[in-house]
Motif scaffolding. Structure first.
Motif, short mmCIF file in Angstrom:
data_model
loop_
_atom_site.label_atom_id
_atom_site.label_comp_id
_atom_site.label_asym_id
_atom_site.label_seq_id
_atom_site.Cartn_x
_atom_site.Cartn_y
_atom_site.Cartn_z
N SER A 169 0.84 -1.02 0.07
CA SER A 169 -0.01 0.11 -0.05
C SER A 169 0.81 1.31 0.60
N ARG A 170 1.95 1.40 0.62
CA ARG A 170 2.56 2.30 0.62
C ARG A 170 3.40 2.33 -0.16
N LEU A 171 4.76 1.56 -0.76
CA LEU A 171 4.83 1.74 -2.27
C LEU A 171 3.67 2.12 -3.34
N PHE A 172 2.77 1.09 -3.46
CA PHE A 172 1.90 1.98 -4.89
C PHE A 172 1.46 3.02 -4.84
N TYR A 173 0.90 3.42 -3.73
CA TYR A 173 1.08 4.79 -3.07
C TYR A 173 2.00 5.81 -3.70
N GLU A 174 3.51 5.61 -2.89
CA GLU A 174 4.22 6.61 -3.64
C GLU A 174 4.87 6.23 -4.73
N MET A 210 -7.28 13.88 3.23
CA MET A 210 -5.78 14.84 2.22
C MET A 210 -4.77 14.48 2.94
N GLU A 211 -4.96 15.74 4.13
CA GLU A 211 -3.73 16.08 4.91
C GLU A 211 -2.54 14.22 5.43
N GLU A 212 -3.94 13.90 6.20
CA GLU A 212 -3.81 12.63 6.91
C GLU A 212 -2.98 11.97 5.98
N ASN A 213 -3.00 11.19 4.89
CA ASN A 213 -3.11 10.33 4.03
C ASN A 213 -2.69 10.29 2.29
N SER A 214 -3.00 11.69 2.15
CA SER A 214 -3.20 11.50 0.68
C SER A 214 -2.11 12.74 0.24
N SER A 215 -0.51 12.67 0.48
CA SER A 215 -0.52 14.09 0.03
C SER A 215 -0.14 14.13 -1.80
N ARG A 216 0.26 12.88 -2.01
CA ARG A 216 0.36 12.97 -3.14
C ARG A 216 -0.95 12.58 -4.43
N GLY A 217 -2.62 12.99 -3.71
CA GLY A 217 -3.72 13.40 -4.10
C GLY A 217 -4.51 11.82 -4.24
#
Length: 202
Positions: free
Chosen positions: A27-32, A105-112
């Motif tokens: 999850s971390r890798l996919f999002y980043e 978005m502030e807590e979980n989704s800095s990349r959108g």
């Protein structure tokens, strides 16, 4: 384990501790980094499990993607539900959706938005994760449309549908703008536009 076709709810698996560690890493890798850029070898290495363990538990990378997106969708819906509890009337509830999105978005989704980002990589309806991506957005449209039925001047079915679509466009546009980082606090800006649109001073 629930089985389904691509036109229904995707198959999910039961999580073991090892599978959960792998999913957390994925999850971390996919999002980043993006879904296509991350391979099973990297996920296994980051999670401290073997590649065989990943395939034994998930069966395929596609299933890991399904679990990643489904888990984020479940977390978002629960997050939003908590924040809607304090608002009783339709107009404050509409604005509460924007407030919840801003906090999320502030807590979980800095990349959108993870669903928007995933759709940029998964546009094939036959992919098992596609239904999760589009399903969340359809759910958001239905939520906005339902809330719009309580707004004066938009109580009819056609009026509520139009307002729901407009609110959805404001909301989704703000999520995309947040990910792009073109200007500061686009979700707050979208909230102000929504407030003007529904005619409330809240």
């Amino acid at each position: 384990m629930r089985m389904s076709s691509n036109t229904a709810e995707p198959r999910r698996i039961t999580m073991t501790p090892g599978a959960q560690r792998a999913l957390d890493a994925a999850s971390r890798l996919f999002y980043e980094r993006g879904i296509h850029a991350v391979g099973v070898d990297l996920i296994a290495a980051e999670a401290g499990v073997t590649k065989k363990t990943l395939y034994d538990r998930f069966g395929s990378k596609e299933q890991i993607v399904v679990e990643y997106l489904a888990a984020r969708d479940e977390r978002w819906r629960a997050f939003l539900a908590e924040r809607l509890k304090s608002a009783r009337e339709p107009a404050p509830r509409i604005l509460a959706v924007f407030d919840a999105s801003r906090a999320w978005m502030e807590e979980n989704s800095s990349r959108g938005c993870s669903m928007v980002n995933a759709h940029a990589e998964i546009s094939d309806p036959s992919h098992p994760a596609y239904a999760i991506i589009t399903g969340q957005k359809k759910w958001m449209l239905a939520l906005f449309t339902d809330l719009a039925r309580g707004i004066d001047g938009h109580r009819g079915r056609g009026g509520a549908a139009e307002l729901g679509r407009t609110l959805m466009l404001l909301h989704e546009g703000a999520l995309v703008a947040h990910g792009l980082g073109i200007f500061k606090d686009p979700v707050a800006h979208a909230r102000e536009e929504a407030k003007r649109l529904i005619g409330t001073g809240a």
